[in-house]
Design an enzyme around this catalytic site. Structure first.
Site, mmCIF file in Angstrom:
data_model
loop_
_atom_site.group_PDB
_atom_site.id
_atom_site.type_symbol
_atom_site.label_atom_id
_atom_site.label_comp_id
_atom_site.label_asym_id
_atom_site.label_seq_id
_atom_site.Cartn_x
_atom_site.Cartn_y
_atom_site.Cartn_z
ATOM 1 N N ARG A 48 0.852 -1.183 0.000
ATOM 2 C CA ARG A 48 0.000 0.000 0.000
ATOM 3 C C ARG A 48 0.889 1.235 0.000
ATOM 4 O O ARG A 48 2.088 1.148 0.119
ATOM 5 C CB ARG A 48 -1.016 0.000 1.150
ATOM 6 C CG ARG A 48 -0.700 -0.689 2.409
ATOM 7 C CD ARG A 48 0.239 -0.002 3.414
ATOM 8 N NE ARG A 48 0.068 1.426 3.477
ATOM 9 C CZ ARG A 48 1.055 2.280 3.639
ATOM 10 N NH1 ARG A 48 2.322 1.862 3.760
ATOM 11 N NH2 ARG A 48 0.865 3.572 3.698
ATOM 12 N N GLY A 49 0.203 2.405 -0.168
ATOM 13 C CA GLY A 49 0.961 3.637 -0.375
ATOM 14 C C GLY A 49 1.017 3.855 -1.888
ATOM 15 O O GLY A 49 1.379 2.938 -2.628
ATOM 16 N N ALA A 50 0.617 5.046 -2.323
ATOM 17 C CA ALA A 50 0.408 5.261 -3.768
ATOM 18 C C ALA A 50 1.593 4.848 -4.651
ATOM 19 O O ALA A 50 1.420 4.059 -5.597
ATOM 20 C CB ALA A 50 0.017 6.714 -4.002
ATOM 21 N N ARG A 91 -7.595 -0.316 -6.632
ATOM 22 C CA ARG A 91 -7.706 0.822 -5.705
ATOM 23 C C ARG A 91 -7.925 2.098 -6.522
ATOM 24 O O ARG A 91 -7.046 2.500 -7.290
ATOM 25 C CB ARG A 91 -6.451 0.924 -4.827
ATOM 26 C CG ARG A 91 -6.289 -0.313 -3.927
ATOM 27 C CD ARG A 91 -5.469 -0.045 -2.717
ATOM 28 N NE ARG A 91 -6.125 0.813 -1.762
ATOM 29 C CZ ARG A 91 -5.506 1.379 -0.725
ATOM 30 N NH1 ARG A 91 -4.227 1.174 -0.536
ATOM 31 N NH2 ARG A 91 -6.164 2.161 0.114
ATOM 32 N N GLN A 198 -1.922 2.470 10.075
ATOM 33 C CA GLN A 198 -0.644 2.489 9.344
ATOM 34 C C GLN A 198 0.419 3.283 10.104
ATOM 35 O O GLN A 198 1.606 3.006 9.975
ATOM 36 C CB GLN A 198 -0.826 3.106 7.938
ATOM 37 C CG GLN A 198 -1.583 2.221 6.958
ATOM 38 C CD GLN A 198 -3.072 2.516 6.940
ATOM 39 O OE1 GLN A 198 -3.644 2.899 7.960
ATOM 40 N NE2 GLN A 198 -3.716 2.312 5.806
ATOM 41 N N ASP A 239 -2.285 10.559 -2.298
ATOM 42 C CA ASP A 239 -2.650 9.494 -3.240
ATOM 43 C C ASP A 239 -3.011 10.056 -4.594
ATOM 44 O O ASP A 239 -2.913 9.368 -5.613
ATOM 45 C CB ASP A 239 -3.802 8.657 -2.682
ATOM 46 C CG ASP A 239 -3.250 7.645 -1.701
ATOM 47 O OD1 ASP A 239 -2.885 8.055 -0.589
ATOM 48 O OD2 ASP A 239 -3.130 6.468 -2.088
ATOM 49 N N ASN A 249 -5.481 12.315 0.509
ATOM 50 C CA ASN A 249 -4.569 11.455 1.267
ATOM 51 C C ASN A 249 -5.376 10.726 2.345
ATOM 52 O O ASN A 249 -6.589 10.909 2.462
ATOM 53 C CB ASN A 249 -3.437 12.284 1.884
ATOM 54 C CG ASN A 249 -2.344 11.404 2.448
ATOM 55 O OD1 ASN A 249 -1.838 10.512 1.760
ATOM 56 N ND2 ASN A 249 -1.980 11.594 3.708
ATOM 57 N N LYS A 250 -4.702 9.884 3.076
ATOM 58 C CA LYS A 250 -5.345 9.040 4.096
ATOM 59 C C LYS A 250 -6.350 9.835 4.933
ATOM 60 O O LYS A 250 -6.069 10.965 5.323
ATOM 61 C CB LYS A 250 -4.234 8.434 4.970
ATOM 62 C CG LYS A 250 -4.682 7.531 6.082
ATOM 63 C CD LYS A 250 -5.624 6.437 5.644
ATOM 64 C CE LYS A 250 -5.078 5.555 4.534
ATOM 65 N NZ LYS A 250 -6.132 4.733 3.875
HETATM 66 O O1 MRU Z 1 -4.555 3.165 2.238
HETATM 67 P P1 MRU Z 1 -3.070 3.355 2.139
HETATM 68 O O2 MRU Z 1 -2.316 2.811 3.304
HETATM 69 O O3 MRU Z 1 -2.542 2.876 0.814
HETATM 70 O O4 MRU Z 1 -2.884 4.929 2.162
HETATM 71 C C1 MRU Z 1 -1.606 5.457 1.958
HETATM 72 C C2 MRU Z 1 -1.538 6.921 2.121
HETATM 73 O O5 MRU Z 1 -2.528 7.583 2.368
HETATM 74 C C3 MRU Z 1 -0.225 7.588 1.896
HETATM 75 O O6 MRU Z 1 -0.127 8.747 2.660
HETATM 76 C C4 MRU Z 1 -0.076 7.956 0.399
HETATM 77 O O7 MRU Z 1 -0.242 6.837 -0.408
HETATM 78 C C5 MRU Z 1 1.201 8.619 0.085
HETATM 79 S S1 MRU Z 1 2.578 7.716 0.676
HETATM 80 C C6 MRU Z 1 3.825 7.616 -0.206
#
Ligand code: MRU
Length: 347
Positions: A48-50, A91, A198, A239, A249-250
């Protein structure tokens, strides 16, 4: 600092993914061999993480395209397109997924002046390039971002934006890492990031791994932390950033941006240009992923809300550009007016 964490790797047999759903209790690596394995790992948040999602999709695409057994270009392109659309559906918010798959698909659809095995080799190289470029870009972003921090800085973060969320180094956490490499004393206030934690599970794990001092707070403590303690900057990843600078973002990031403004603390988004979607005009056009109710009604598999409880579970929120003091990118720190300055960064 210890050797960097390698969250995604591959060989001829499988794509290897560190299962982030099991961290920090267990370091388990998944061996993904099928489209369902790879798509499932992305959907479940094992990766996970963009940026990391984009890299995993590119590696998965190259790996699976390498197993297509036809010499016919049209047949190859059709099967590759089906892999791509399957992965793309995993996603919806993280635009790096589409960005990486578009790069891969452009190669897969190349004219038949080269053979299918040559195309398969080019796809492998492209996936490796996407991975390597991401690490390089994170380091460049880190250099630009760390210059915004004082020598002795307290940085508040949300979610996980480090090596686990990227090809390596990280976006927001990459800025922290670069500041530490530049001999700055950085202390991190890490928000736990409900519902999937996370921050508590992954950011804490990475900071411990690197020996960077931090403390963990629940998301609801952010306001009083800003008021009663010291925060020099809030830095989040993204994201998807729209062409006008609004940044998804999250979930919880919007709250932090509002709180930061109320306490006169600068709020930054650290994201590579691959996270900026010039085809999305503003935040209201960003699709927001909604996830299963169990992520809220349970913690670590244990039910905490009564059966029959209604739930709304958006995985992301959008910070309006007006609350962002700067977008930290590989092209430098982009400031308002965002529409003009983001467009200029792409020239
Ligand atoms: O749902 P996730 O854990 O994939 O969410 C991730 C985030 O919100 C990060 O902040 C985002 O992807 C940028 S991180 C490099």
């Amino acid at each position: 600092m210890r050797a960097p964490i390698e969250a995604i790797a591959w060989n001829d047999e499988y794509v290897r993914i560190l299962d982030q759903t099991r961290l920090p209790a267990e370091e388990v690596y998944l061996e993904c061999r099928t489209l369902e394995d790879i798509a499932g790992a992305i959907k479940r948040l094992s990766v996970r993480g963009a940026p990391a999602i984009g890299i995993a999709a590119a590696m998965g695409f190259a790996f699976l395209a390498g197993r297509i057994s036809t010499a016919n270009h049209e047949e190859f392109a059709a099967q590759a397109a089906s892999i791509s659309s399957h992965l793309l559906a995993t996603r919806p918010t993280a635009v790096n997924l589409r960005w990486a798959l578009d790069r891969m698909s452009r190669i897969a659809g190349q004219a038949d002046s080269i053979t299918v095995p040559e195309l398969q080799e080019l796809l492998k190289q492209e996936a490796q390039r996407i991975h390597a470029e991401d690490i390089e870009i994170n380091r460049t972003m880190g250099r630009h971002g760390q210059a915004l921090l004082p020598d002795d800085a307290v940085v508040m973060t949300v979610c996980n934006t480090g090596s686990l969320a990227t090809g390596g180094h990280g976006t927001a956490l990459g800025v922290v890492r670069s500041a530490v490499e530049n001999c700055k004393q950085v202390f991190v206030a890490a928000c736990e990031t409900r519902p999937l934690l996370q921050g508590a599970r992954l950011t804490a794990w990475e900071l411990l791994h690197d020996g960077i001092p931090f403390e963990l707070i629940t998301d609801s403590m952010a306001a009083v932390y800003m008021k009663n303690r010291r925060v020099d900057a809030v830095i989040a990843g993204a994201d998807r950033v729209a062409a006008n600078g609004d940044a998804a973002n999250k979930i919880g990031t919007y709250s932090l941006a509002v709180l930061a403004r109320a306490h006169s603390i600068p709020f930054y988004i650290a994201a590579p240009l691959s996270t900026i979607d010039m085809t999305t005009a503003s935040g209201k056009d960003i699709p927001i992923e909604e996830r299963a109710p169990e992520e809220i009604t349970t913690i670590a598999g244990r039910r905490i809300a009564p059966e029959g409880t209604g739930v709304w579970n958006p995985a992301f929120d959008v910070v309006p550009a007006g609350l962002i003091n700067g977008l930290i990118t590989e092209k430098g720190v982009i400031r308002a007016p965002y529409t003009e300055n983001i467009a200029a960064a792409f020239k």
